[in-house]
Write a protein that holds these residues in place. Structure first.
Motif, PDB file in Angstrom:
ATOM      1  N   UNK A   1      -2.896  -6.389  -1.089  1.00 55.17           N
ATOM      2  CA  UNK A   1      -3.402  -7.761  -1.094  1.00 55.17           C
ATOM      3  C   UNK A   1      -2.477  -8.663  -1.919  1.00 55.17           C
TER       4      UNK A   1
ATOM      5  N   UNK B   1      -4.835  -0.838   4.950  1.00 53.73           N
ATOM      6  CA  UNK B   1      -5.199   0.305   4.105  1.00 53.73           C
ATOM      7  C   UNK B   1      -5.641   1.484   4.966  1.00 53.73           C
TER       8      UNK B   1
ATOM      9  N   UNK C   1       0.834  -1.204   0.000  1.00 49.35           N
ATOM     10  CA  UNK C   1       0.000   0.000   0.000  1.00 49.35           C
ATOM     11  C   UNK C   1       0.870   1.257   0.000  1.00 49.35           C
TER      12      UNK C   1
ATOM     13  N   UNK D   1       0.990   4.185  -2.731  1.00 52.06           N
ATOM     14  CA  UNK D   1       0.815   5.602  -2.400  1.00 52.06           C
ATOM     15  C   UNK D   1       1.894   6.447  -3.075  1.00 52.06           C
TER      16      UNK D   1
ATOM     17  N   UNK E   1      -1.573   5.956  -6.529  1.00 52.00           N
ATOM     18  CA  UNK E   1      -2.737   5.126  -6.846  1.00 52.00           C
ATOM     19  C   UNK E   1      -3.883   5.536  -5.920  1.00 52.00           C
ATOM     20  N   UNK E   2      -5.106   5.137  -6.270  1.00 59.43           N
ATOM     21  CA  UNK E   2      -6.233   5.419  -5.382  1.00 59.43           C
ATOM     22  C   UNK E   2      -6.394   4.299  -4.351  1.00 59.43           C
ATOM     23  N   UNK E   3      -7.428   4.409  -3.505  1.00 63.80           N
ATOM     24  CA  UNK E   3      -7.592   3.434  -2.424  1.00 63.80           C
ATOM     25  C   UNK E   3      -7.720   2.006  -2.956  1.00 63.80           C
ATOM     26  N   UNK E   4      -8.435   1.864  -4.069  1.00 62.89           N
ATOM     27  CA  UNK E   4      -8.586   0.522  -4.637  1.00 62.89           C
ATOM     28  C   UNK E   4      -7.236  -0.029  -5.101  1.00 62.89           C
ATOM     29  N   UNK E   5      -6.470   0.816  -5.804  1.00 61.09           N
ATOM     30  CA  UNK E   5      -5.137   0.399  -6.244  1.00 61.09           C
ATOM     31  C   UNK E   5      -4.264   0.016  -5.063  1.00 61.09           C
TER      32      UNK E   5
ATOM     33  N   UNK F   1      -5.365  -3.434  -3.813  1.00 57.36           N
ATOM     34  CA  UNK F   1      -4.913  -4.525  -4.691  1.00 57.36           C
ATOM     35  C   UNK F   1      -3.417  -4.781  -4.509  1.00 57.36           C
ATOM     36  N   UNK F   2      -2.622  -3.704  -4.464  1.00 53.45           N
ATOM     37  CA  UNK F   2      -1.173  -3.888  -4.296  1.00 53.45           C
ATOM     38  C   UNK F   2      -0.863  -4.510  -2.935  1.00 53.45           C
TER      39      UNK F   2
END
Lengths: 213, 213, 213
Positions: free
Chosen positions: A47, A81, A29, A33, A37-41, A44-45
């Motif tokens: 995870x 996150x 995460x 940052x 990237x946004x919160x979803x990105x 995913x990173x």
């Protein structure tokens, strides 16, 4: 002591596993940052680092990916996150803590990979590779998603600590040591190698570029 | 009405699925064209968007990847390749149509992912993740192949529309609605969220870069 | 002749397979060297080219990845790594040899992919795609790890030689030719197409960028 009380050992292992997953997710995460990237990105990173290696292992073993059987890994990544979103500024001051957590993750994921592969009755050399994949492949997937060269292909020793741990686990098993003591020793060996590598900037040799040398 | 005539519903679903696959393939091939890939590269990028997410889902479920059981997905991608080769200049004027088709694809792939995962008796939270992977992972693979940062990690809401649709599907199932009506409602919810997001440029918040803030 | 002596045929095939694996691994390690990766990064890139395509195929077929059943592929990659480390300077003078070895690898991996997919009772069009994945996907994974656009999406004909070989194998099987002769013919066709493509710089057409044309 740990052998005489399996419940305590199990709780300790779950706690370390949670911390390792959390540290792995945080690493994904934070690097997301840095790429804005946004919160979803970020999720995913994070995870991908936390479950990527173990998922590749399970798919190759023909097992159901481990994160599909317990929601703790998703919860842990969401929690990571939130921590990055809320405390981004404070995280920089904790570099040493993250290094320790991340190393615990590497060591524990390696051991989990070794044991699961042996459970599926593969050879020990397969188990050592799977231990390394479980511990280190998530970081490679993260870097692919971030569109950058995998850091573990150039930085201080990381994946080789996992491989060394796998070899130690093999030798101890050959020597007849029980699973508990073999695991603890492997854990300590991986952490020691990793800490020494970071402390003294020990890296593997770089491949020579044939066109320039 | 649709429930009273399953054949019509099935034909409508197949038609939408074909359109969704086609739109997904087109998106991959057009972006490959922007990178000056050759026809083969275009096919691979288009095919990756069209079948990538569902393939990851099926491998994790332990199922045979869906595209191996029917040649329609390969045929559809070849058809999309021909369209891009022959009508490249005209495609620009159809941006709105592609957006609509692509959103249909996202919605329908999400629903397919939800239903297949539940069929394999996994928890609903696994199904929601799988729905999102089915709808959105192909685009991530495309961007990895194109050597660029995944656009869905930064752009207008996309994957979260899929997750929201999964939550709606869950609630409707809990409420006892039948599969047909749950699917149609989920389809409409995903499309609505996606169209609103594009129309009003609604994005998730960007993660703050701790080094700059 | 080869049919009358299956043991010789088997030994020849194993030898070619070893050479092909070795050439594939060398290609990954040399490109890792050009990016100044360390020894571990070189091993991973080499191993990815050597086993990546076949692993994707086996996971999609539901089979245990082939490299987990014999240590020869790991040993071969380690050997290739040693060769690159020790003889980096000399390798440049052998470009033609690498091209030949790499083409042998492409041809043989394609045939292995065709035969294994048919063994799992899939359609022939699935087998042709799997043959192409077995031969060419490893190179794509290598390029993703190196953070560069896959060269086979732009360079001289490579993957299409594999597809053409798959079509030939199909036609010969339809015509009732036995496996041995079909394999040898397919091998020769793939090598011929690849050598002609490199010799005369034959490429597939590039997709037109709609914004510029």
């Amino acid at each position: 002591m740990i052998n005489s009380n399996p419940e305590v050992a199990h709780t300790v292992q779950q706690l370390i596993e949670f911390i390792g997953t959390f540290a792995f997710a945080i690493s994904g995460i934070r690097m997301a940052a840095a790429k804005h990237f946004d919160w979803f990105g970020g999720f995913v990173c994070g995870f991908a680092v936390a479950i990527g290696g173990g998922t590749i292992r399970d798919v190759m073993l023909g097992a159901t990916p481990f994160w599909m059987t317990s929601s703790i890994y998703v919860v842990c990544t969401v929690f990571a996150l939130l921590v990055v979103i809320l405390f981004a500024k404070s995280l920089n001051r904790m570099e040493n803590a993250w290094l320790v957590f991340d190393t615990f993750g590497l060591a524990l994921f390696t051991i989990a990979g070794l044991q699961k592969t042996l459970l599926y009755e593969h050879s020990f050399w397969v188990a050592i590779i799977m231990g390394c994949i479980t511990g280190a492949a998530g970081g490679i997937i993260r870097d692919v998603l971030l569109n950058q060269e995998p850091v573990i292909f150039r930085k201080d020793i990381y994946a080789m600590a996992s491989v060394a741990g796998g070899l130690v686990y093999w030798l101890l098993t050959l020597a007849g040591l029980n699973v508990g003591l073999s695991s603890i020793t492997t854990f300590l060996v991986i952490c020691l190698i990793r800490f020494l590598a970071v402390r003294y900037h020990i890296s593997l040799p770089i491949l020579r570029d044939e066109k320039r040398n």
